[in-house]
Design an enzyme around this catalytic site. Sequence first.
Site, PDB file in Angstrom:
ATOM      1  CB  SER A 143      -1.027   0.115   1.189  1.00 38.57           C
ATOM      2  OG  SER A 143      -2.237   0.588   0.940  1.00 38.57           O
ATOM      3  CE  LYS A 195     -16.841  22.653  10.371  1.00 34.75           C
ATOM      4  NZ  LYS A 195     -15.802  22.838   9.628  1.00 34.75           N
TER       5      LYS A 195
END
Length: 338
Positions: A143, A195
């Site tokens: 990765s 948010k």
Amino acid sequence: MNSGKRTGCATVFFIVLLVISLLLNFFFWNALQMRKGAGPEMKAPEFPEEYVAGDADRDQKIVLVRLQGLIAREEPGQFSESMVEDIELQLRQAREDRKVKAVLLAINSPGGEVDASDVLYHAIERTRRVKPIVVYMESVAASGGYYAAMGASYLLANDLSLTGSIGVVLQTFNVKDLLDKIGVKALTLKSGKLKDLLNPTREMTPEEQAYVQGLINESYDRFVGIVARERHLDLNELKTHWADGRILSGSMALQAKLVDQLGYFEDAVEKCKELGKVKTSRVVRYVPPFRLAALVRGLFGAETRAKGALLSPGRLPLISGRLYYLAPTLFGSGGFLP
């Protein structure tokens, strides 16, 4: 109190004072060095070298740099405050040293943060433009570890190395049912509908899920695009066959053209000499300077960053809501651990 006991107490007292004096001197010396290098024109530090292998009498050098463990800015370094900056500093010194003919980057990492992995890729690719850099994959270069390796000139893995895992993971938790069970309600005041994205006290809306998936896809496209470009592979074929997050052995990675060669450490050294156009050289590594923080961690039994602990589940502190180029399957029960 007899004279023997008095002498013994005086000796202990003297040793304690000596230790305190040494610590204070180290502290003030460390602070002085930090003040000297605080300006914007700070010069890269010159780390001393330690002989590793090869012809010790040769001026030509191959520098061994190790990238180990979780890739994250919060991970402490040996040369600096961050393991990411550690790699950058060593690569910079290798680039600026005319006697260094090549860099051997040994990677033993399951990956880590998206941004940190990208910073390392950039530092390695920048070094490649000046002098060859060969990656040797040890136990794991997956990765983010593989992402960083894309900046190198040549990739060499062991047959049993674990690599690949081309993909992005984001983890969060949902504790809504638990809070409902114990009678706790969360109150969130926000300025916009997104948010409190990934708020663990409620279910995600379809709009939020699509937005987060878009962020993940953007990071994934960058990752797989870099692999396709650096390895000269067809992008669609790469996505279809290998870039779905799967772990590959070294031999499988060679078949997929994700690495250039199988071999061992000495083979990587030979490739460095070949690319550096030298018949013989000495292999060295940089020695980290004294740092008070490292001394304090050692004195108070801080966690050892040994290779054996690399794949320990306790070494996988995924932070909720943060994107990772990481191979989490390496940490599952069963996994690839002996």
